[in-house]
Write a protein that holds these residues in place. Structure first.
Motif, PDB file in Angstrom:
ATOM      1  N   THR A  76      -3.025  -3.126  -9.810  1.00 26.71           N
ATOM      2  CA  THR A  76      -3.122  -2.130  -8.746  1.00 26.71           C
ATOM      3  C   THR A  76      -4.563  -1.896  -8.335  1.00 26.71           C
ATOM      4  O   THR A  76      -5.451  -1.774  -9.179  1.00 26.71           O
ATOM      5  N   LEU A  77      -4.745  -1.799  -7.045  1.00 25.84           N
ATOM      6  CA  LEU A  77      -6.029  -1.483  -6.423  1.00 25.84           C
ATOM      7  C   LEU A  77      -5.950  -0.069  -5.879  1.00 25.84           C
ATOM      8  O   LEU A  77      -4.896   0.357  -5.388  1.00 25.84           O
ATOM      9  N   TYR A  78      -7.054   0.651  -5.956  1.00 24.57           N
ATOM     10  CA  TYR A  78      -7.088   2.038  -5.492  1.00 24.57           C
ATOM     11  C   TYR A  78      -8.240   2.266  -4.523  1.00 24.57           C
ATOM     12  O   TYR A  78      -9.253   1.567  -4.557  1.00 24.57           O
TER      13      TYR A  78
ATOM     14  N   ARG B 267      -5.772   9.560  -2.352  1.00 26.49           N
ATOM     15  CA  ARG B 267      -5.926   8.321  -3.104  1.00 26.49           C
ATOM     16  C   ARG B 267      -4.867   7.333  -2.625  1.00 26.49           C
ATOM     17  O   ARG B 267      -3.666   7.606  -2.713  1.00 26.49           O
ATOM     18  N   LEU B 268      -5.354   6.208  -2.139  1.00 26.22           N
ATOM     19  CA  LEU B 268      -4.470   5.120  -1.745  1.00 26.22           C
ATOM     20  C   LEU B 268      -4.298   4.156  -2.907  1.00 26.22           C
ATOM     21  O   LEU B 268      -5.218   3.948  -3.704  1.00 26.22           O
ATOM     22  N   SER B 269      -3.125   3.548  -2.965  1.00 19.47           N
ATOM     23  CA  SER B 269      -2.842   2.535  -3.983  1.00 19.47           C
ATOM     24  C   SER B 269      -2.356   1.268  -3.302  1.00 19.47           C
ATOM     25  O   SER B 269      -1.780   1.313  -2.210  1.00 19.47           O
TER      26      SER B 269
ATOM     27  N   GLU C 278       0.838  -1.209   0.000  1.00 17.31           N
ATOM     28  CA  GLU C 278       0.000   0.000   0.000  1.00 17.31           C
ATOM     29  C   GLU C 278       0.867   1.251   0.000  1.00 17.31           C
ATOM     30  O   GLU C 278       1.994   1.241   0.519  1.00 17.31           O
ATOM     31  N   SER C 279       0.326   2.313  -0.547  1.00 13.48           N
ATOM     32  CA  SER C 279       0.991   3.609  -0.526  1.00 13.48           C
ATOM     33  C   SER C 279      -0.061   4.702  -0.641  1.00 13.48           C
ATOM     34  O   SER C 279      -1.231   4.428  -0.930  1.00 13.48           O
TER      35      SER C 279
END
Length: 122
Positions: free
Chosen positions: A78-80, A19-21, A6-7
């Motif tokens: 990638t998930l957001y 926005r998280l990734s 995660e970032s």
């Protein structure tokens, strides 16, 4: 080896956006549903949102509806999680989790990331 990283966590003011990734590797990303879960300081895990393998269905906890949007890019593995109108009570560590099936309904989650900190403060 399955990895979820995660970032995007940060300190943000109330009313702000983030926005998280979640970068996924080690498995066929578009074969599985994914989810976001959070843990606020001193509290248990709280499910936030989930999405089917093909983005065909999305699900949200009631308190996040209309403020959070989950999405995925299967080409980028990638998930957001787009978060708007953040509140103090959104302060938490946010984790992404991999489901063991393609759809959210009936899924169990078998891999988790290390989390990213979101702090909402003025």
């Amino acid at each position: 080896e399955v990895q979820l990283v995660e970032s995007g966590g940060a300190l943000v003011q109330p009313g702000g956006s983030l926005r998280l990734s979640c970068a996924a590797s080690g498995f066929t990303f578009d074969d599985y549903a994914m989810s976001w879960v959070r843990q606020a300081p001193g509290k248990g895990l709280e499910w936030v949102s989930a999405i089917n393998w093909n983005s065909g269905s999305t699900y949200y906890a009631e308190s996040m509806k209309g403020r959070f949007t989950i999405s995925r890019d299967n080409a980028k593995n990638t998930l957001y999680l787009q978060m708007y109108s953040l509140k103090f009570e959104d302060t938490a560590v946010y984790y992404c989790a991999k489901a063991d099936v393609m759809t959210v309904v009936g899924a169990a989650y078998d891999y988790w990331g290390q989390g990213t900190q979101v702090t909402v403060s003025s």
